[in-house]
Design a protein around this motif. Sequence first.
Motif, PDB file in Angstrom:
ATOM      1  N   ASP A 657     165.119  71.051  34.876  1.00 57.18           N
ATOM      2  CA  ASP A 657     165.637  70.807  33.529  1.00 57.18           C
ATOM      3  C   ASP A 657     166.991  71.472  33.334  1.00 57.18           C
ATOM      4  O   ASP A 657     167.951  70.850  32.855  1.00 57.18           O
ATOM      5  CB  ASP A 657     164.636  71.329  32.507  1.00 57.18           C
ATOM      6  N   ARG A 661     170.615  69.518  32.932  1.00 54.31           N
ATOM      7  CA  ARG A 661     171.450  69.709  31.745  1.00 54.31           C
ATOM      8  C   ARG A 661     172.863  70.142  32.151  1.00 54.31           C
ATOM      9  O   ARG A 661     173.848  69.741  31.524  1.00 54.31           O
ATOM     10  CB  ARG A 661     170.824  70.744  30.810  1.00 54.31           C
ATOM     11  N   TYR A 708     158.488  66.248  34.302  1.00 54.36           N
ATOM     12  CA  TYR A 708     159.409  65.228  33.810  1.00 54.36           C
ATOM     13  C   TYR A 708     159.366  64.944  32.312  1.00 54.36           C
ATOM     14  O   TYR A 708     160.372  64.524  31.745  1.00 54.36           O
ATOM     15  CB  TYR A 708     159.155  63.912  34.547  1.00 54.36           C
ATOM     16  N   THR A 711     161.787  67.295  30.197  1.00 58.04           N
ATOM     17  CA  THR A 711     162.967  67.822  30.874  1.00 58.04           C
ATOM     18  C   THR A 711     164.101  66.814  30.801  1.00 58.04           C
ATOM     19  O   THR A 711     163.901  65.649  30.475  1.00 58.04           O
ATOM     20  CB  THR A 711     162.668  68.158  32.350  1.00 58.04           C
TER      21      THR A 711
END
Length: 856
Positions: A657, A661, A708, A711
């Motif tokens: 995650d 990002r 998943y 995230t």
Amino acid sequence: MSMCKYSKFSAIAGMLLCGLSMVASVATAQGQFKQLERIGIRAGEDGAQFIGTESGATFFVKGFNYIRLRGDHATFDADTKTTKAYYDPDRAEAMFSVLSRAGYNTVRVFIIGRSKTNPGIAGYYDTTKAIYEPYMENVLDFLRRATHYGIYVFPTFGDGGVPLNAYYRQRLRGKGHNKNVLVLTRDGIAVRVKHITSFLSYIKRKEPALLPTLLGLECQNEAYLLANQWPFTEKEGKFIAANGKTYDLSSSDERQALMDEGYRYYHKRVVKAVKAIDPDMLVAEGVFVPRAVGKDPIKHAGVWPGKTKDERYPPMLTAIGKGPLDFLDVHFYPTIRNESIDQTFRLNLKSTGFFTPEMKEIQKETPIIMGEFGAFKSVAKTFDQAVDNMARVRELAVEAGMKGMLYWTYDTFEQPRLYHAASDWPLFAGKMGNFEKNAKAADDNTASLTCDDVLSIRGGRFFLDGKPFAEISFNKFDLLWQLYDQLEKGHALTASNPLVKAQDKALRELHEMGFRTIRFFALPWGPRGPESYADPAKRKLLYAALDKALELCDRHDIRVVWSLAAGTFTDAKIVPGKGWVHGAEHKRELMTNPQSRGRKLLYRYIDEVVARYKNRKTVLMWEVGNETTLSADIGNKDRIYKGERMPTLKDVAGFLDDVARRIKAADPLRLVNSGGSHMRECQWNLYQRKGWKKDTLNEQFKCFELLYKDTAVDVIDVHSYMNDKPGYVISDGSGGHTFLGNRDWMAFSKRIGKPLMIGEIGLQVKPKTDKNIWKETPGYFESYTDVKAAKPWVEKTLNSVIDSGVQLSYWWCYQSDRPMDQKNPQRFDLTIGRNSEIVKCIAEANKRLQAKLGVN
């Protein structure tokens, strides 16, 4: 947006900011940049306008709210005695880069310090200073970066409170949490003025060249008074306000006048103090509308307690617009699902007096912006629908004469109840333009790239070049490896270099067979990967090799799934005679500690590499790293495997995650996949510390859900080497076993709501000496040269992909040029020259998949 009762929290290069000039060169830690032109206001019968004070050019405020959350607003938080810093300059830099090139010009931020969790500008709880200097140094860094990119910053000073420290507590004598005191009393106004002016004075004292970067100062995020706090809890008697006037608290008219006139006097004091420091600084106020908190301005006049469930009373625009403010900021959020955007906009703005003749007169002198507008997930079922709604809001705001708008938010993914622009930047930018006009989307690096140029997701399907896309293609994993090794050996990457020729030949053959994409590893193998980036000399070789790899791909119209190898940034080394040797930082430290050396190096690598190549159409999609999931929960009871500390599955989820990002902050245009391999058949039980016990189907789903569902990874990626079995062996829940395969993974992906790709699919050749597999499956094969034996297995594997409807798969692999592979009798890399019938089988399967999924 405080009405939501919870804390809030991602295209044109060259001429920016509507052609406004930038003057006065300024040197900072960020290098040399030009001071921005001041923004001023020009009155007019058709409505007041923002303008550049030197050029006279009209300035339309267009941009985003940029907020970080850690329980509360923490965008600029620095280290204190009890808390760690939360300011992320690299993420801010990436955001400015995106916005400047997409034609936006303003970012709104919160200056706040109202909790011990995020002390912000308050610093230490017991400090007797008005301002925490380390916090302000982060603000200065942010302003420098904004200036460099030609972006204005619009600070808002929280929700009408004051910083939570002793300096302000002593001056308010315990009344710091009564917002009414801060607006209606002299002591309250004095501390609010101090809060705002200490911020401005610090900038003027430390770096005055940054003052023009401030669009203005906003007194509060969303101004309101509380009916259930003094003095409005008093229903009779007199109250002498800060303006010296006496109000009868038994009269609705006078109670309302107390609020309206109180705000205008408060604004007068703030404006006077601000302009004493900087005469050209604009001052604004932010409000939500009465209707948003269940108020009717006529029915609920007088700020009486107990009239509505929500005790907040915002001032009307018509009330504060008569005061000394330079401009106004009203916020709009559609919150009623069965009400059209047009209807909500009209009714909400009507409740604050926006459509009255009185407001029309105010607008001749005072511009109005929509400093927050955004989309709740409870109102719009999909991001696509949300953006359509916001596009209509944009149109209505422009039609209503607003002079700017700032979307909530750019990338505050930590606030899950709203849609954020960076969730699908190409979709957002494509439909929203730059707010001033419905411009065609441009990516954050060049005006020529749009969401059609890279892989995107629409309605659960992959799209490329504006059309549905699906493919079974190949891994060409060593494309970069071979080129880098040549440079490291001192060989130039010329057309006559044998390894360059080999890579060129492989890509040409793939193109000629109709393949459009490949997957490759974009760092050298193992410990050499991070070293190739960390060492400046090796980094030059790395970039030269990457440049050449993309050049060859472009030559043959091949795009790449770019595996970033994020999981390799540890202290591991390979020592002759000892093998793998692990240093101080292992995988566990890399994946759990954002402050570790490895993670910081990884951040730098991502920021630099992604920024360097994000303008290349060749990049189809970014991948976090290869098979990071397989490190989860293995080893002894302390999760130590072969001397290395390993992470938990939850740790891996957090790492994926965080890295996703980071990639999106540098390149919001592209999708990110995990590169995560399949789940070990015992993964959930390993995670639960139950040992190597086979998972059930539902337990396997829990693993995927953890990795998943919540995230930032866009694409679920599995690696599939089922070989002689119909799937991976798991528990049937009744003491027996069953198989987990492509259909199950597809079902998982639909439940989670993210598409599935198979980053690696293939068949591992097994020699006859492997007694287990040959005893189980006498009809298996030991070489791809035995076409008769191999082809049925290849076809069976490919048919499973097609039957399951997996849109994107990469066979392992095409033409490995490693000597270790070429000398291996069980090699399972393929080429058209050596394994033509098998390769053609894969090419034919690709066409069948595309026909089934309606891809041209």
